[in-house]
Design a protein around this motif. Structure first.
Motif, PDB file in Angstrom:
ATOM      1  N   LEU A  16      32.746  -0.931  43.564  1.00 20.48           N
ATOM      2  CA  LEU A  16      31.381  -1.305  43.240  1.00 20.48           C
ATOM      3  C   LEU A  16      30.418  -0.454  44.048  1.00 20.48           C
ATOM      4  CD1 LEU A  16      29.281  -3.295  42.056  1.00 20.48           C
ATOM      5  CD2 LEU A  16      29.694  -4.712  44.055  1.00 20.48           C
ATOM      6  N   ILE A  17      29.430   0.041  43.350  1.00 18.59           N
ATOM      7  CA  ILE A  17      28.373   0.752  44.044  1.00 18.59           C
ATOM      8  C   ILE A  17      27.094  -0.028  43.866  1.00 18.59           C
ATOM      9  CG2 ILE A  17      26.946   2.804  43.993  1.00 18.59           C
ATOM     10  CD1 ILE A  17      29.399   4.383  43.251  1.00 18.59           C
ATOM     11  N   ALA A  18      26.466  -0.326  44.903  1.00 20.83           N
ATOM     12  CA  ALA A  18      25.186  -1.025  44.812  1.00 20.83           C
ATOM     13  C   ALA A  18      24.297  -0.534  45.933  1.00 20.83           C
ATOM     14  CB  ALA A  18      25.386  -2.531  44.901  1.00 20.83           C
ATOM     15  N   LEU A  19      23.045  -0.879  45.795  1.00 24.27           N
ATOM     16  CA  LEU A  19      22.073  -0.419  46.775  1.00 24.27           C
ATOM     17  C   LEU A  19      22.310  -1.053  48.133  1.00 24.27           C
ATOM     18  CD1 LEU A  19      19.293   1.041  47.176  1.00 24.27           C
ATOM     19  CD2 LEU A  19      18.304  -1.218  46.825  1.00 24.27           C
ATOM     20  N   SER A  20      22.221  -0.283  49.138  1.00 23.44           N
ATOM     21  CA  SER A  20      22.196  -0.798  50.498  1.00 23.44           C
ATOM     22  C   SER A  20      21.634   0.304  51.370  1.00 23.44           C
ATOM     23  CB  SER A  20      23.594  -1.171  50.985  1.00 23.44           C
ATOM     24  OG  SER A  20      24.333  -0.009  51.241  1.00 23.44           O
ATOM     25  N   SER A  21      21.203  -0.073  52.565  1.00 21.97           N
ATOM     26  CA  SER A  21      20.676   0.957  53.450  1.00 21.97           C
ATOM     27  C   SER A  21      21.771   1.939  53.815  1.00 21.97           C
ATOM     28  CB  SER A  21      20.083   0.313  54.699  1.00 21.97           C
ATOM     29  OG  SER A  21      21.066  -0.440  55.378  1.00 21.97           O
ATOM     30  N   ILE A  22      22.992   1.434  53.923  1.00 17.01           N
ATOM     31  CA  ILE A  22      24.116   2.325  54.206  1.00 17.01           C
ATOM     32  C   ILE A  22      24.288   3.299  53.046  1.00 17.01           C
ATOM     33  CG2 ILE A  22      26.619   2.438  54.560  1.00 17.01           C
ATOM     34  CD1 ILE A  22      26.433  -0.374  55.768  1.00 17.01           C
ATOM     35  N   GLY A  23      24.228   2.751  51.832  1.00 18.54           N
ATOM     36  CA  GLY A  23      24.402   3.588  50.652  1.00 18.54           C
ATOM     37  C   GLY A  23      23.361   4.684  50.564  1.00 18.54           C
ATOM     38  N   ARG A  24      22.134   4.369  50.956  1.00 17.61           N
ATOM     39  CA  ARG A  24      21.081   5.379  50.905  1.00 17.61           C
ATOM     40  C   ARG A  24      21.415   6.564  51.786  1.00 17.61           C
ATOM     41  NH1 ARG A  24      17.238   1.104  50.818  1.00 17.61           N
ATOM     42  NH2 ARG A  24      16.837   1.322  53.026  1.00 17.61           N
ATOM     43  N   HIS A  25      22.042   6.304  52.905  1.00 14.91           N
ATOM     44  CA  HIS A  25      22.390   7.392  53.815  1.00 14.91           C
ATOM     45  C   HIS A  25      23.634   8.133  53.334  1.00 14.91           C
ATOM     46  CE1 HIS A  25      19.327   6.490  56.753  1.00 14.91           C
ATOM     47  NE2 HIS A  25      19.663   5.225  56.692  1.00 14.91           N
ATOM     48  N   LEU A  26      24.585   7.389  52.805  1.00 20.77           N
ATOM     49  CA  LEU A  26      25.827   8.024  52.354  1.00 20.77           C
ATOM     50  C   LEU A  26      25.636   8.809  51.069  1.00 20.77           C
ATOM     51  CD1 LEU A  26      28.490   5.227  52.972  1.00 20.77           C
ATOM     52  CD2 LEU A  26      28.128   7.319  54.294  1.00 20.77           C
ATOM     53  N   ALA A  27      24.795   8.310  50.204  1.00 18.71           N
ATOM     54  CA  ALA A  27      24.640   8.926  48.894  1.00 18.71           C
ATOM     55  C   ALA A  27      23.164   8.929  48.496  1.00 18.71           C
ATOM     56  CB  ALA A  27      25.469   8.166  47.865  1.00 18.71           C
ATOM     57  N   PRO A  28      22.365   9.761  49.166  1.00 19.65           N
ATOM     58  CA  PRO A  28      20.924   9.750  48.900  1.00 19.65           C
ATOM     59  C   PRO A  28      20.580  10.112  47.461  1.00 19.65           C
ATOM     60  CG  PRO A  28      21.537  11.593  50.329  1.00 19.65           C
ATOM     61  CD  PRO A  28      22.719  10.695  50.241  1.00 19.65           C
ATOM     62  N   SER A  29      21.352  10.998  46.842  1.00 18.50           N
ATOM     63  CA  SER A  29      21.063  11.371  45.454  1.00 18.50           C
ATOM     64  C   SER A  29      21.263  10.187  44.533  1.00 18.50           C
ATOM     65  CB  SER A  29      21.973  12.522  45.014  1.00 18.50           C
ATOM     66  OG  SER A  29      21.719  13.666  45.787  1.00 18.50           O
ATOM     67  N   LEU A  30      22.332   9.453  44.767  1.00 17.32           N
ATOM     68  CA  LEU A  30      22.614   8.273  43.949  1.00 17.32           C
ATOM     69  C   LEU A  30      21.523   7.222  44.126  1.00 17.32           C
ATOM     70  CD1 LEU A  30      24.674   6.831  42.089  1.00 17.32           C
ATOM     71  CD2 LEU A  30      25.726   5.927  44.168  1.00 17.32           C
ATOM     72  N   ALA A  31      21.014   7.105  45.322  1.00 18.33           N
ATOM     73  CA  ALA A  31      19.971   6.115  45.595  1.00 18.33           C
ATOM     74  C   ALA A  31      18.604   6.559  45.087  1.00 18.33           C
ATOM     75  CB  ALA A  31      19.899   5.839  47.096  1.00 18.33           C
ATOM     76  N   GLY A  32      18.496   7.832  44.690  1.00 21.99           N
ATOM     77  CA  GLY A  32      17.226   8.311  44.167  1.00 21.99           C
ATOM     78  C   GLY A  32      16.313   8.907  45.217  1.00 21.99           C
ATOM     79  N   VAL A  33      16.870   9.372  46.312  1.00 24.78           N
ATOM     80  CA  VAL A  33      16.057  10.032  47.329  1.00 24.78           C
ATOM     81  C   VAL A  33      15.832  11.482  46.907  1.00 24.78           C
ATOM     82  CG1 VAL A  33      15.873  10.732  49.735  1.00 24.78           C
ATOM     83  CG2 VAL A  33      16.955   8.544  49.150  1.00 24.78           C
ATOM     84  N   GLY A  34      14.554  11.825  46.705  1.00 27.87           N
ATOM     85  CA  GLY A  34      14.206  13.177  46.270  1.00 27.87           C
ATOM     86  C   GLY A  34      13.342  13.881  47.293  1.00 27.87           C
ATOM     87  N   GLU A  35      12.419  14.687  46.788  1.00 27.09           N
ATOM     88  CA  GLU A  35      11.580  15.485  47.682  1.00 27.09           C
ATOM     89  C   GLU A  35      10.577  14.604  48.407  1.00 27.09           C
ATOM     90  OE1 GLU A  35       9.657  18.386  45.288  1.00 27.09           O
ATOM     91  OE2 GLU A  35      11.504  19.481  44.860  1.00 27.09           O
ATOM     92  N   ARG A  36      10.337  14.967  49.637  1.00 27.99           N
ATOM     93  CA  ARG A  36       9.289  14.276  50.388  1.00 27.99           C
ATOM     94  C   ARG A  36       7.946  14.549  49.717  1.00 27.99           C
ATOM     95  NH1 ARG A  36      11.032  12.532  55.325  1.00 27.99           N
ATOM     96  NH2 ARG A  36       8.931  12.420  56.159  1.00 27.99           N
ATOM     97  N   GLY A  37       7.063  13.587  49.778  1.00 27.83           N
ATOM     98  CA  GLY A  37       5.758  13.738  49.145  1.00 27.83           C
ATOM     99  C   GLY A  37       5.745  13.325  47.681  1.00 27.83           C
ATOM    100  N   HIS A  38       6.902  12.897  47.178  1.00 30.68           N
ATOM    101  CA  HIS A  38       7.004  12.503  45.761  1.00 30.68           C
ATOM    102  C   HIS A  38       7.636  11.128  45.680  1.00 30.68           C
ATOM    103  CE1 HIS A  38       8.379  12.716  41.511  1.00 30.68           C
ATOM    104  NE2 HIS A  38       7.362  13.535  41.368  1.00 30.68           N
ATOM    105  N   VAL A  39       7.162  10.343  44.721  1.00 27.13           N
ATOM    106  CA  VAL A  39       7.795   9.053  44.446  1.00 27.13           C
ATOM    107  C   VAL A  39       8.171   9.020  42.978  1.00 27.13           C
ATOM    108  CG1 VAL A  39       5.486   8.011  44.226  1.00 27.13           C
ATOM    109  CG2 VAL A  39       7.490   6.544  44.388  1.00 27.13           C
ATOM    110  N   ALA A  40       9.421   8.676  42.707  1.00 23.65           N
ATOM    111  CA  ALA A  40       9.867   8.541  41.317  1.00 23.65           C
ATOM    112  C   ALA A  40       9.636   7.098  40.877  1.00 23.65           C
ATOM    113  CB  ALA A  40      11.341   8.907  41.192  1.00 23.65           C
ATOM    114  N   LEU A  41       8.899   6.953  39.795  1.00 21.39           N
ATOM    115  CA  LEU A  41       8.578   5.627  39.269  1.00 21.39           C
ATOM    116  C   LEU A  41       9.464   5.353  38.058  1.00 21.39           C
ATOM    117  CD1 LEU A  41       6.583   3.279  39.698  1.00 21.39           C
ATOM    118  CD2 LEU A  41       5.018   4.446  38.129  1.00 21.39           C
TER     119      LEU A  41
END
Ligand SMILES: [Zn+2]
Length: 247
Positions: free
Chosen positions: A29-54
């Motif tokens: 299972l993959i789900a959102l977590s703060s750990i997940g954001r660090h392990l898989a930033p692309s999967l969590a939707g972390v992109g370029e600084r200065g931009h927010v994806a809506l």
């Protein structure tokens, strides 16, 4: 709706296809977590600084999506709409309107059900059916996939890969599926601890949520606009978010 029903685990993230295949029979299972954001930033939707994806899930819905489109137009914002195949079948013209307005279309599955109870074949068929439905209605081939509830089985990962879809979850949500949500609560939830370069989950339909909860989503827009501006963030769709290739 209600991604919180499923406990964030943050495990199994970052599996390559080979690793995923090796675990094919094991529940993962993959789900959102703060750990997940660090392990898989692309999967969590972390992109370029200065931009927010809506992003907006669960539509298109004739009772709410037009109002969301109008509000986005007034703000000059473009977003990604993760559509349900079953909703597109009921309103293909509205799906086309979303794309024609300059928004990105993504796949949220055909029916809104967790992948965890589905076998690999059923999972693949569900995602493919939705993808074909969206492409047919909008004339645009989707490139992004977000599973219902933000939960992804190994079968879902493999199916997305086979269908040339990249998976993206979110780093912030408005919890706008709740009956008690207000414009203020949605904006507060999104902006509290917001990660620069993050991806925001909202909904343009109440088809799986509390009736008319999308009104709170709409009410949050001015507050979100101020919050994003204060942080120097430019709003845009996932496809313009600069999400790095995950592998
Ligand atoms: Zn959903």
């Amino acid at each position: 709706m209600n991604p919180r029903r499923l406990a964030p685990l943050g495990i199994g993230i970052g599996l390559g296809v080979a690793g995923a295949a090796a675990l094919h029979t094991a529940p993962s299972l993959i789900a959102l977590s703060s750990i997940g954001r660090h392990l898989a930033p692309s999967l969590a939707g972390v992109g370029e600084r200065g931009h927010v994806a809506l992003t907006f899930d669960d539509g298109p819905d004739p009772s709410s999506t037009p109002a969301v489109l109008e509000a986005l137009d007034e703000l000059g914002w473009r977003a990604t709409f993760f559509m349900l195949g079953e909703m597109v079948r009921k309103a293909p013209g509205l799906a086309a309107e979303v794309a024609a307005a300059g928004h990105e279309v993504g796949v949220h599955g055909d029916r809104h059900r967790t992948l965890l109870r589905l076998g690999p074949r059923t999972t693949h068929d569900d995602i493919k059916r939705a993808t074909d439905e969206i492409a047919s209605a909008t004339g645009v081939q989707p490139t992004w996939y977000r599973p219902p509830f933000g939960t992804l089985s190994v079968g879902g990962l493999l199916a997305a890969r086979q269908l040339d879809l990249r998976v993206v979850l979110w780093t912030a949500w408005g919890r706008d599926w709740r009956a008690e949500a207000t414009g203020t609560s949605v904006a507060d939830d999104v902006l509290e601890g917001f990660i620069d370069g993050g991806t925001v989950l909202l909904h343009d339909s109440d088809c799986t949520s509390a009736p008319e909860c999308w009104r709170a989503t709409l009410d949050s827009f001015p507050l979100l606009g101020k919050g994003f501006a204060d942080r120097g963030l430019v709003v845009g769709p996932v496809g313009e978010h600069g999400i790095a290739a995950s592998r």
